[in-house]
Scaffold this motif. Sequence first.
Motif, PDB file in Angstrom:
ATOM      1  N   LEU A  62      -6.082   5.860   2.458  1.00 41.54           N
ATOM      2  CA  LEU A  62      -6.134   5.391   1.071  1.00 41.54           C
ATOM      3  C   LEU A  62      -5.056   4.348   0.806  1.00 41.54           C
ATOM      4  CD1 LEU A  62      -7.366   5.540  -1.713  1.00 41.54           C
ATOM      5  CD2 LEU A  62      -5.881   7.498  -2.219  1.00 41.54           C
ATOM      6  N   ALA A  63      -3.900   4.500   1.453  1.00 39.69           N
ATOM      7  CA  ALA A  63      -2.845   3.498   1.288  1.00 39.69           C
ATOM      8  C   ALA A  63      -3.321   2.141   1.795  1.00 39.69           C
ATOM      9  CB  ALA A  63      -1.586   3.931   2.036  1.00 39.69           C
ATOM     10  N   THR A  64      -3.955   2.134   2.971  1.00 42.06           N
ATOM     11  CA  THR A  64      -4.491   0.888   3.521  1.00 42.06           C
ATOM     12  C   THR A  64      -5.564   0.300   2.617  1.00 42.06           C
ATOM     13  OG1 THR A  64      -4.024   1.613   5.781  1.00 42.06           O
ATOM     14  CG2 THR A  64      -5.672  -0.124   5.505  1.00 42.06           C
ATOM     15  N   ASP A  65      -6.467   1.171   2.134  1.00 37.02           N
ATOM     16  CA  ASP A  65      -7.557   0.711   1.272  1.00 37.02           C
ATOM     17  C   ASP A  65      -7.016   0.175  -0.050  1.00 37.02           C
ATOM     18  OD1 ASP A  65      -9.251   1.556   3.272  1.00 37.02           O
ATOM     19  OD2 ASP A  65      -9.829   3.421   2.250  1.00 37.02           O
ATOM     20  N   TRP A  66      -6.004   0.833  -0.600  1.00 36.01           N
ATOM     21  CA  TRP A  66      -5.460   0.415  -1.899  1.00 36.01           C
ATOM     22  C   TRP A  66      -4.827  -0.967  -1.789  1.00 36.01           C
ATOM     23  CZ3 TRP A  66      -1.407  -1.153  -4.842  1.00 36.01           C
ATOM     24  CH2 TRP A  66      -1.454  -0.884  -6.217  1.00 36.01           C
ATOM     25  N   ILE A  67      -4.116  -1.222  -0.703  1.00 32.94           N
ATOM     26  CA  ILE A  67      -3.497  -2.535  -0.508  1.00 32.94           C
ATOM     27  C   ILE A  67      -4.566  -3.616  -0.351  1.00 32.94           C
ATOM     28  CG2 ILE A  67      -2.123  -3.912   1.105  1.00 32.94           C
ATOM     29  CD1 ILE A  67      -0.418  -1.383   1.565  1.00 32.94           C
ATOM     30  N   GLY A  68      -5.627  -3.303   0.371  1.00 27.47           N
ATOM     31  CA  GLY A  68      -6.724  -4.257   0.503  1.00 27.47           C
ATOM     32  C   GLY A  68      -7.398  -4.534  -0.829  1.00 27.47           C
ATOM     33  N   ALA A  69      -7.580  -3.482  -1.630  1.00 26.55           N
ATOM     34  CA  ALA A  69      -8.198  -3.660  -2.942  1.00 26.55           C
ATOM     35  C   ALA A  69      -7.303  -4.488  -3.864  1.00 26.55           C
ATOM     36  CB  ALA A  69      -8.474  -2.296  -3.567  1.00 26.55           C
ATOM     37  N   ALA A  70      -5.984  -4.330  -3.724  1.00 28.97           N
ATOM     38  CA  ALA A  70      -5.058  -5.107  -4.551  1.00 28.97           C
ATOM     39  C   ALA A  70      -5.208  -6.594  -4.291  1.00 28.97           C
ATOM     40  CB  ALA A  70      -3.622  -4.661  -4.292  1.00 28.97           C
ATOM     41  N   GLU A  71      -5.427  -6.966  -3.031  1.00 25.44           N
ATOM     42  CA  GLU A  71      -5.622  -8.378  -2.697  1.00 25.44           C
ATOM     43  C   GLU A  71      -6.898  -8.912  -3.335  1.00 25.44           C
ATOM     44  OE1 GLU A  71      -6.199 -11.277   1.229  1.00 25.44           O
ATOM     45  OE2 GLU A  71      -5.723  -9.143   1.470  1.00 25.44           O
ATOM     46  N   HIS A  72      -7.976  -8.136  -3.249  1.00 29.71           N
ATOM     47  CA  HIS A  72      -9.245  -8.568  -3.842  1.00 29.71           C
ATOM     48  C   HIS A  72      -9.141  -8.645  -5.361  1.00 29.71           C
ATOM     49  CE1 HIS A  72     -11.317  -8.625  -0.063  1.00 29.71           C
ATOM     50  NE2 HIS A  72     -11.134  -7.330   0.167  1.00 29.71           N
ATOM     51  N   ASP A  73      -8.433  -7.692  -5.968  1.00 29.22           N
ATOM     52  CA  ASP A  73      -8.275  -7.696  -7.420  1.00 29.22           C
ATOM     53  C   ASP A  73      -7.496  -8.923  -7.884  1.00 29.22           C
ATOM     54  OD1 ASP A  73      -9.702  -5.383  -7.747  1.00 29.22           O
ATOM     55  OD2 ASP A  73      -7.952  -4.070  -7.896  1.00 29.22           O
ATOM     56  N   ARG A  74      -6.485  -9.324  -7.110  1.00 35.07           N
ATOM     57  CA  ARG A  74      -5.738 -10.534  -7.482  1.00 35.07           C
ATOM     58  C   ARG A  74      -6.651 -11.764  -7.415  1.00 35.07           C
ATOM     59  NH1 ARG A  74      -0.825 -10.184  -5.030  1.00 35.07           N
ATOM     60  NH2 ARG A  74       0.266 -10.022  -7.010  1.00 35.07           N
ATOM     61  N   GLU A  75      -7.439 -11.862  -6.360  1.00 29.92           N
ATOM     62  CA  GLU A  75      -8.337 -13.001  -6.217  1.00 29.92           C
ATOM     63  C   GLU A  75      -9.359 -13.037  -7.344  1.00 29.92           C
ATOM     64  OE1 GLU A  75      -9.953 -12.386  -2.359  1.00 29.92           O
ATOM     65  OE2 GLU A  75      -8.176 -13.149  -1.300  1.00 29.92           O
ATOM     66  N   ALA A  76      -9.796 -11.869  -7.810  1.00 26.78           N
ATOM     67  CA  ALA A  76     -10.798 -11.778  -8.874  1.00 26.78           C
ATOM     68  C   ALA A  76     -10.164 -11.788 -10.262  1.00 26.78           C
ATOM     69  CB  ALA A  76     -11.633 -10.518  -8.694  1.00 26.78           C
ATOM     70  N   LYS A  77      -8.850 -11.890 -10.321  1.00 27.81           N
ATOM     71  CA  LYS A  77      -8.111 -11.902 -11.594  1.00 27.81           C
ATOM     72  C   LYS A  77      -8.295 -10.599 -12.374  1.00 27.81           C
ATOM     73  CE  LYS A  77      -8.377 -16.943 -11.992  1.00 27.81           C
ATOM     74  NZ  LYS A  77      -7.060 -17.139 -11.384  1.00 27.81           N
ATOM     75  N   ARG A  78      -8.436  -9.492 -11.628  1.00 24.66           N
ATOM     76  CA  ARG A  78      -8.528  -8.177 -12.254  1.00 24.66           C
ATOM     77  C   ARG A  78      -7.193  -7.458 -12.311  1.00 24.66           C
ATOM     78  NH1 ARG A  78     -13.433  -7.809  -8.973  1.00 24.66           N
ATOM     79  NH2 ARG A  78     -12.160  -6.792  -7.366  1.00 24.66           N
ATOM     80  N   ALA A  79      -6.246  -7.884 -11.475  1.00 22.82           N
ATOM     81  CA  ALA A  79      -4.955  -7.205 -11.421  1.00 22.82           C
ATOM     82  C   ALA A  79      -3.942  -8.080 -10.697  1.00 22.82           C
ATOM     83  CB  ALA A  79      -5.076  -5.846 -10.717  1.00 22.82           C
ATOM     84  N   GLU A  80      -2.681  -7.795 -10.950  1.00 20.55           N
ATOM     85  CA  GLU A  80      -1.565  -8.397 -10.221  1.00 20.55           C
ATOM     86  C   GLU A  80      -0.675  -7.251  -9.767  1.00 20.55           C
ATOM     87  OE1 GLU A  80      -0.957 -11.418  -9.310  1.00 20.55           O
ATOM     88  OE2 GLU A  80      -2.205 -12.703 -10.570  1.00 20.55           O
ATOM     89  N   GLN A  81      -0.717  -6.934  -8.470  1.00 20.22           N
ATOM     90  CA  GLN A  81       0.066  -5.831  -7.917  1.00 20.22           C
ATOM     91  C   GLN A  81       1.168  -6.397  -7.017  1.00 20.22           C
ATOM     92  OE1 GLN A  81      -0.433  -2.964  -9.083  1.00 20.22           O
ATOM     93  NE2 GLN A  81      -2.581  -2.811  -9.693  1.00 20.22           N
ATOM     94  N   PHE A  82       2.353  -5.800  -7.097  1.00 16.10           N
ATOM     95  CA  PHE A  82       3.506  -6.292  -6.359  1.00 16.10           C
ATOM     96  C   PHE A  82       4.182  -5.169  -5.589  1.00 16.10           C
ATOM     97  CE2 PHE A  82       2.963  -9.168  -9.897  1.00 16.10           C
ATOM     98  CZ  PHE A  82       3.211 -10.420  -9.357  1.00 16.10           C
ATOM     99  N   ALA A  83       4.599  -5.488  -4.365  1.00 17.32           N
ATOM    100  CA  ALA A  83       5.523  -4.627  -3.640  1.00 17.32           C
ATOM    101  C   ALA A  83       6.919  -4.846  -4.201  1.00 17.32           C
ATOM    102  CB  ALA A  83       5.498  -4.969  -2.154  1.00 17.32           C
ATOM    103  N   LEU A  84       7.651  -3.760  -4.451  1.00 17.96           N
ATOM    104  CA  LEU A  84       9.045  -3.854  -4.884  1.00 17.96           C
ATOM    105  C   LEU A  84       9.916  -3.721  -3.648  1.00 17.96           C
ATOM    106  CD1 LEU A  84       8.938  -1.539  -8.045  1.00 17.96           C
ATOM    107  CD2 LEU A  84       8.448  -3.994  -7.858  1.00 17.96           C
ATOM    108  N   VAL A  85      10.659  -4.783  -3.342  1.00 21.66           N
ATOM    109  CA  VAL A  85      11.429  -4.850  -2.104  1.00 21.66           C
ATOM    110  C   VAL A  85      12.891  -5.110  -2.435  1.00 21.66           C
ATOM    111  CG1 VAL A  85      11.723  -6.112   0.054  1.00 21.66           C
ATOM    112  CG2 VAL A  85       9.424  -5.723  -0.855  1.00 21.66           C
ATOM    113  N   GLU A  86      13.792  -4.336  -1.844  1.00 20.44           N
ATOM    114  CA  GLU A  86      15.217  -4.602  -2.024  1.00 20.44           C
ATOM    115  C   GLU A  86      15.549  -5.974  -1.439  1.00 20.44           C
ATOM    116  OE1 GLU A  86      17.881  -0.602  -2.170  1.00 20.44           O
ATOM    117  OE2 GLU A  86      17.179  -1.218  -0.194  1.00 20.44           O
ATOM    118  N   ALA A  87      16.163  -6.823  -2.260  1.00 24.15           N
ATOM    119  CA  ALA A  87      16.467  -8.181  -1.804  1.00 24.15           C
ATOM    120  C   ALA A  87      17.456  -8.176  -0.650  1.00 24.15           C
ATOM    121  CB  ALA A  87      17.015  -9.005  -2.973  1.00 24.15           C
ATOM    122  N   ALA A  88      18.410  -7.255  -0.674  1.00 27.60           N
ATOM    123  CA  ALA A  88      19.472  -7.260   0.328  1.00 27.60           C
ATOM    124  C   ALA A  88      18.999  -6.756   1.685  1.00 27.60           C
ATOM    125  CB  ALA A  88      20.652  -6.423  -0.159  1.00 27.60           C
ATOM    126  N   THR A  89      18.036  -5.810   1.688  1.00 26.85           N
ATOM    127  CA  THR A  89      17.638  -5.160   2.940  1.00 26.85           C
ATOM    128  C   THR A  89      16.204  -5.450   3.360  1.00 26.85           C
ATOM    129  OG1 THR A  89      16.883  -3.138   1.841  1.00 26.85           O
ATOM    130  CG2 THR A  89      19.238  -3.277   2.425  1.00 26.85           C
TER     131      THR A  89
END
Length: 332
Positions: A62-89
């Motif tokens: 489901l984690a893999t599928d959710w990330i793939g769906a997030a990409e499609h949703d961005r392309e379709a302008k249905r959602a904007e999903q972001f990974a939160l990443v520590e800038a330092a590490t």
Amino acid sequence: MSDLFDSLAPDTASPLGPLLRTTRLVLRPLVAADAPVFHRLINDWEICRRLPDAPFPYPAQLATDWIGAAEHDREAKRAEQFALVEAATGTLIGVAGLRLGKGQKTGELGYWLGRAYWGQGYGLEAARRLVEWAFAGLPLGQITAMVAADNDVSVVVLNRLGFVQSGKGVKEFSCRPGQKMPVRNFTLARDVPMAATETPGRVVLVVAVALIDAEGRVLLARRPEGKKMAGLWEFPGGKMEKGETPEAALARELHEELGIEVAPRDFAPFVFASHAYDSFHLLMPVFLCRRWTGVPVAREGQKLAWVAPADLVEYPMPPADRPLIPMLRDFL
């Protein structure tokens, strides 16, 4: 992928989508390589029980599928999903995003953090950056959020961002099949007329101008991030300083904001706007101008657009500016 994202300038676009930065975080598009860490972080009862659509245990696929769906949703302008990443590490610590309504007029905020990163202010930092970016870059009129009724930490985050509770309800959570759990709903409007520097009831005098080019188009400026009502379009202008005439104030503002020179005599009085905000009353004389020296350039982070009078209605504006649209359209 870390080298790719690290090489990009702040607040730009990566090959995969927007890239945002805060003091401690990078908000970047999710990629397939994030799936193992995504799964390890979210497969936690204390996280899943707070997320309506997260089952527990959380399947790795489901984690893999959710990330793939997030990409499609961005392309379709249905959602904007972001990974939160520590800038330092470069460490993935959670996810934040917006589910977008039809025409991107509304958005629903959601975020979660791995439990090891709770209590460190990351949630507020990420949510604030995402809200600022969304209002400045998308045609959103409002952002909503729904939280589990017992999620007091998220309620505090939303309150600090200016969200107000708009109701209560119940919802079935994937981790509790067949059970409806109490939730609280919150809303933040783009047109929040708050002005901490103003005194309630005070009349604030602002001047504005419709610059008209040789093709009859009107110049609009889009308010940048960090300003009240960011993302809305307005006519150039600003506050009058002590001792200034309206025309002198406009000449100064146009030089500061756009780098053009205008003689005060070239401003023609047109109409005025009068609008009551919650914390002050705005009075705004509006002028017309067809002659200036130089080419308008955005000098304060705003975006500029030359707009045909008939198209002005397509640009979201602050409440005080909206009544001016039919007047300009009919005059020009």
